[in-house]
Design an enzyme around this catalytic site. Sequence first.
Site, PDB file in Angstrom:
ATOM      1  N   CYS A   2       0.818  -1.209   0.000  1.00  0.00           N
ATOM      2  CA  CYS A   2       0.000   0.000   0.000  1.00  0.00           C
ATOM      3  C   CYS A   2       0.854   1.262   0.000  1.00  0.00           C
ATOM      4  O   CYS A   2       1.989   1.255   0.491  1.00  0.00           O
ATOM      5  CB  CYS A   2      -0.870   0.024   1.249  1.00  0.00           C
ATOM      6  SG  CYS A   2      -1.893  -1.415   1.434  1.00  0.00           S
ATOM      7  N   ARG A  27       5.231   0.102  -6.062  1.00  0.00           N
ATOM      8  CA  ARG A  27       5.198  -0.707  -4.847  1.00  0.00           C
ATOM      9  C   ARG A  27       4.269  -1.911  -4.997  1.00  0.00           C
ATOM     10  O   ARG A  27       4.333  -2.840  -4.191  1.00  0.00           O
ATOM     11  CB  ARG A  27       4.737   0.139  -3.660  1.00  0.00           C
ATOM     12  CG  ARG A  27       5.664   1.283  -3.340  1.00  0.00           C
ATOM     13  CD  ARG A  27       5.086   2.169  -2.273  1.00  0.00           C
ATOM     14  NE  ARG A  27       5.060   1.531  -0.975  1.00  0.00           N
ATOM     15  CZ  ARG A  27       6.009   1.652  -0.058  1.00  0.00           C
ATOM     16  NH1 ARG A  27       7.059   2.372  -0.306  1.00  0.00           N
ATOM     17  NH2 ARG A  27       5.915   1.037   1.094  1.00  0.00           N
ATOM     18  N   TRP A  75      -2.992  -2.674  -1.518  1.00  0.00           N
ATOM     19  CA  TRP A  75      -2.560  -4.033  -1.849  1.00  0.00           C
ATOM     20  C   TRP A  75      -3.328  -4.932  -0.895  1.00  0.00           C
ATOM     21  O   TRP A  75      -3.082  -4.909   0.311  1.00  0.00           O
ATOM     22  CB  TRP A  75      -1.055  -4.147  -1.637  1.00  0.00           C
ATOM     23  CG  TRP A  75      -0.415  -5.374  -2.198  1.00  0.00           C
ATOM     24  CD1 TRP A  75      -0.041  -5.592  -3.490  1.00  0.00           C
ATOM     25  CD2 TRP A  75      -0.017  -6.546  -1.475  1.00  0.00           C
ATOM     26  NE1 TRP A  75       0.548  -6.820  -3.613  1.00  0.00           N
ATOM     27  CE2 TRP A  75       0.575  -7.426  -2.395  1.00  0.00           C
ATOM     28  CE3 TRP A  75      -0.111  -6.936  -0.151  1.00  0.00           C
ATOM     29  CZ2 TRP A  75       1.069  -8.673  -2.031  1.00  0.00           C
ATOM     30  CZ3 TRP A  75       0.387  -8.172   0.224  1.00  0.00           C
ATOM     31  CH2 TRP A  75       0.964  -9.030  -0.720  1.00  0.00           C
ATOM     32  N   ASN A 101      -1.838   2.147   5.851  1.00  0.00           N
ATOM     33  CA  ASN A 101      -0.936   1.053   5.462  1.00  0.00           C
ATOM     34  C   ASN A 101      -0.675   0.224   6.709  1.00  0.00           C
ATOM     35  O   ASN A 101      -0.530   0.779   7.797  1.00  0.00           O
ATOM     36  CB  ASN A 101       0.414   1.596   4.986  1.00  0.00           C
ATOM     37  CG  ASN A 101       0.320   2.291   3.644  1.00  0.00           C
ATOM     38  OD1 ASN A 101      -0.731   2.305   3.026  1.00  0.00           O
ATOM     39  ND2 ASN A 101       1.425   2.862   3.213  1.00  0.00           N
ATOM     40  N   GLY A 102      -0.537  -1.084   6.535  1.00  0.00           N
ATOM     41  CA  GLY A 102      -0.264  -1.939   7.694  1.00  0.00           C
ATOM     42  C   GLY A 102      -1.442  -2.849   7.962  1.00  0.00           C
ATOM     43  O   GLY A 102      -2.362  -2.967   7.127  1.00  0.00           O
ATOM     44  N   GLU A 482      19.783 -16.414  -6.851  1.00  0.00           N
ATOM     45  CA  GLU A 482      19.276 -15.092  -7.207  1.00  0.00           C
ATOM     46  C   GLU A 482      18.793 -15.074  -8.665  1.00  0.00           C
ATOM     47  O   GLU A 482      17.746 -14.509  -8.972  1.00  0.00           O
ATOM     48  CB  GLU A 482      20.360 -14.031  -6.951  1.00  0.00           C
ATOM     49  CG  GLU A 482      20.039 -12.640  -7.436  1.00  0.00           C
ATOM     50  CD  GLU A 482      18.737 -12.045  -6.886  1.00  0.00           C
ATOM     51  OE1 GLU A 482      18.182 -12.586  -5.916  1.00  0.00           O
ATOM     52  OE2 GLU A 482      18.276 -11.058  -7.470  1.00  0.00           O
ATOM     53  N   LYS A 486      15.035 -14.226  -9.926  1.00  0.00           N
ATOM     54  CA  LYS A 486      14.753 -13.161 -10.898  1.00  0.00           C
ATOM     55  C   LYS A 486      13.900 -13.707 -12.027  1.00  0.00           C
ATOM     56  O   LYS A 486      12.923 -13.105 -12.424  1.00  0.00           O
ATOM     57  CB  LYS A 486      16.097 -12.650 -11.428  1.00  0.00           C
ATOM     58  CG  LYS A 486      16.287 -11.221 -11.635  1.00  0.00           C
ATOM     59  CD  LYS A 486      16.478 -10.331 -10.463  1.00  0.00           C
ATOM     60  CE  LYS A 486      15.504 -10.477  -9.350  1.00  0.00           C
ATOM     61  NZ  LYS A 486      15.910  -9.927  -8.104  1.00  0.00           N
ATOM     62  N   GLU A 489      10.304 -14.514 -10.848  1.00  0.00           N
ATOM     63  CA  GLU A 489       9.525 -13.329 -10.479  1.00  0.00           C
ATOM     64  C   GLU A 489       8.913 -12.625 -11.685  1.00  0.00           C
ATOM     65  O   GLU A 489       7.783 -12.164 -11.615  1.00  0.00           O
ATOM     66  CB  GLU A 489      10.423 -12.298  -9.764  1.00  0.00           C
ATOM     67  CG  GLU A 489      10.702 -12.597  -8.320  1.00  0.00           C
ATOM     68  CD  GLU A 489      11.486 -11.474  -7.668  1.00  0.00           C
ATOM     69  OE1 GLU A 489      12.624 -11.212  -8.114  1.00  0.00           O
ATOM     70  OE2 GLU A 489      10.976 -10.847  -6.737  1.00  0.00           O
ATOM     71  N   HIS A 505      22.452 -35.919  -6.076  1.00  0.00           N
ATOM     72  CA  HIS A 505      21.652 -36.359  -4.933  1.00  0.00           C
ATOM     73  C   HIS A 505      20.155 -36.181  -5.164  1.00  0.00           C
ATOM     74  O   HIS A 505      19.388 -36.204  -4.212  1.00  0.00           O
ATOM     75  CB  HIS A 505      22.095 -35.595  -3.669  1.00  0.00           C
ATOM     76  CG  HIS A 505      23.541 -35.824  -3.355  1.00  0.00           C
ATOM     77  ND1 HIS A 505      24.008 -37.027  -2.863  1.00  0.00           N
ATOM     78  CD2 HIS A 505      24.628 -35.031  -3.509  1.00  0.00           C
ATOM     79  CE1 HIS A 505      25.316 -36.946  -2.720  1.00  0.00           C
ATOM     80  NE2 HIS A 505      25.722 -35.737  -3.107  1.00  0.00           N
ATOM     81  N   LYS A 600       6.824  -4.141  -4.080  1.00  0.00           N
ATOM     82  CA  LYS A 600       8.225  -3.737  -3.907  1.00  0.00           C
ATOM     83  C   LYS A 600       8.665  -3.828  -2.445  1.00  0.00           C
ATOM     84  O   LYS A 600       9.704  -4.375  -2.139  1.00  0.00           O
ATOM     85  CB  LYS A 600       8.412  -2.312  -4.436  1.00  0.00           C
ATOM     86  CG  LYS A 600       9.845  -1.783  -4.333  1.00  0.00           C
ATOM     87  CD  LYS A 600      10.771  -2.555  -5.233  1.00  0.00           C
ATOM     88  CE  LYS A 600      12.201  -2.056  -5.206  1.00  0.00           C
ATOM     89  NZ  LYS A 600      13.109  -3.076  -5.771  1.00  0.00           N
TER      90      LYS A 600
HETATM   91  O1  M6R Z   1      13.556  -4.237   0.482  1.00  0.00           O
HETATM   92  P1  M6R Z   1      14.176  -5.569   0.791  1.00  0.00           P
HETATM   93  O2  M6R Z   1      15.521  -5.762   0.227  1.00  0.00           O
HETATM   94  O3  M6R Z   1      14.160  -5.865   2.265  1.00  0.00           O
HETATM   95  O4  M6R Z   1      13.205  -6.618   0.121  1.00  0.00           O
HETATM   96  C1  M6R Z   1      13.371  -7.984   0.323  1.00  0.00           C
HETATM   97  C2  M6R Z   1      12.602  -8.797  -0.683  1.00  0.00           C
HETATM   98  O5  M6R Z   1      11.225  -8.606  -0.530  1.00  0.00           O
HETATM   99  C3  M6R Z   1      13.001  -8.462  -2.122  1.00  0.00           C
HETATM  100  O6  M6R Z   1      14.369  -8.622  -2.325  1.00  0.00           O
HETATM  101  C4  M6R Z   1      12.238  -9.350  -3.114  1.00  0.00           C
HETATM  102  O7  M6R Z   1      12.684 -10.653  -3.039  1.00  0.00           O
HETATM  103  C5  M6R Z   1      12.364  -8.779  -4.518  1.00  0.00           C
HETATM  104  N1  M6R Z   1      11.146  -8.987  -5.214  1.00  0.00           N
HETATM  105  C6  M6R Z   1      13.497  -9.364  -5.284  1.00  0.00           C
HETATM  106  O8  M6R Z   1      13.523  -9.074  -6.625  1.00  0.00           O
END
Ligand code: M6R
Length: 605
Positions: A2, A27, A75, A101-102, A482, A486, A489, A505, A600
């Site tokens: 949010c 976000r 959100w 928010n929250g 990572e 990526k 996602e 394994h 985000k």
């Molecule tokens: O803002 P942060 O680095 O704490 O966020 C952590 C994760 O939510 C963030 O890295 C998430 O995995 C991203 N979508 C990665 O691309």
Amino acid sequence: MCGIVGYIGKRDVAPLLLEGLQRLEYRGYDSAGIVITSPKASGLKMVKAKGRVRDLEAKVPKRFAGTTGIAHTRWATHGAPSDENAHPHLDSEGKVAVVHNGIIDNATELRAKLVADGIEFLSETDTEVLVHLVARSQAVTLEEKVREALRHVEGTYGVAVMHADFSDRIVVARNGSPVVLGIGEKEMFVASDIAALVSHTRQIVTLEDGEMATLKADDFRTYTTEGSRTTATPTTVEWEAESYDMGGHDTYMHKEISEQSDAVDRVLRGRIDDRFSTVHLGGLNLDAREARGIRRVKILGCGTSYHAGMIGAQLIEELARIPADAEPASEFRYRNPVVDPDTLYVAVSQSGETYDVLAAVQELKRKGARVLGVVNVVGSAIAREADGGMYVHAGPEVCVVSTKCFTNTVVAFALLALHLGRIRDLSVSDGKRLIAGLRKLPAQIAAILETEEEIKKIAEEYAGAQSMMFIGRVRGYPVALEASLKLKEISYIHAEAYPASELKHGPLALIEPALPTVAIVPDDELLEKNRAALEEIKARSGRILAVAHREQEKADHTIVVPKNETELDPILMGIPLQLLAYHTALAMGRDIDKPRNLAKSVTVE
Ligand code: M6R
């Protein structure tokens, strides 16, 4: 997640708020809304819409004038995305408006009480309880009404409240969800993220948890939720409004990948100390004696930041010879961990607001641990909560998926490892060698980025895959993790990441022509072992894309990256794989900057 934006001043508020909401779009959200008033108006005017900010904009009537307003991108947590559940929420008389928010943990209980008292709810949200609580308060001032309402609430909030009978002010409060005030000339702004403010003012006040503020056009004051005044001196944010624009790129992700050479230059700037072959990290608040006393390092982060932390742990262990490991903060905080006074805890977060990381930091601090923050957003909650730390200086990262912040965070860890190493047993010559390596990084990154066309062609070949495997060994394993994150996602291709050593394994059973493998194959002491893994995959007719320092015979494609010092190799090897994920998703027509279901900043549990 949010987003909140608010304004009070003399300008026409609706266009300002809509622009602010657009800046918060990154976000992640599913609906949006706006409420406005003005000193001369007789009440509040509100519009809400499921969908994008442009859908909201389309619903805003032509005559929608006002000079005070609050707006929100939602959100969904409590209740599906819909017009009704979108914020703001109004009380039954339409006099009080709240954006929040929250999460209000005791919303169900509060709602039941309010319903028993005859209140009719119009949404399924937790937030609506707050608006009714404010409206029912018998307190005289808006500040007192909000304070009284918040006393009933358990949970987290960043909240902004307007009241038709107090149209000269907006009252805001923070507990666990960011609230930032933007101080202008005879106008005030509020937002949950400075992204919504920097095109209007760079003078910022970040509220602390337990703090409230009253914004009037020409004045603001801050105080605790108990009512005692607090001092808030505005600070100047360095990030330019242009940093939030696309700058000629088609997506923020592409822009941010392309910025990495400059970003790495920034994280290094002013920190290298050639005289002692080390680095200066003034913000750590850790003197040499204390640094020598560290027996263990525990790194905590989520998602991409956790992966960066895994590389960080390896660097610290390798260069400083301190046992180090990384763990998802989201797991750590739930398992009642043993908190050891000789352990240095490091919280990693791009946003500095990730709730799981913040909660882990708060728990550690409560138990007396020393916690450093490795954070991108200056002044964010984790940065302020930590005992010290370092900023990664990547600049604003708007795309939901993290790219340049990953790279800069790993470089920041290399600096931390070098610093700790040189206080302990890392030799001057190794210090020199690593500094030379660090200095080479920006040019090497630029060289990798020049191979984009080649990577694009490979990505287009992989775009039809149902699933992909990523493997790496030791330094290459977090890179594989990572890269697989990526890809999944933004392309939604199922991707697995395994240590190459684990192939036999179990995961080898998956290998067949339809499952491509991306292998991280650095020219390090494990090169032959990695090549053996490629042989095993090839023997099962698996397709291979290698990311290596030279062509790999067994691979169908090799992306060759420049060689640096072995310890620093993971920094470079991740970059072509960001481009691979990007071009794969692009070829599949995905909404790259706004991947489905993701936000985000994950500021809720
Ligand atoms: O803002 P942060 O680095 O704490 O966020 C952590 C994760 O939510 C963030 O890295 C998430 O995995 C991203 N979508 C990665 O691309």
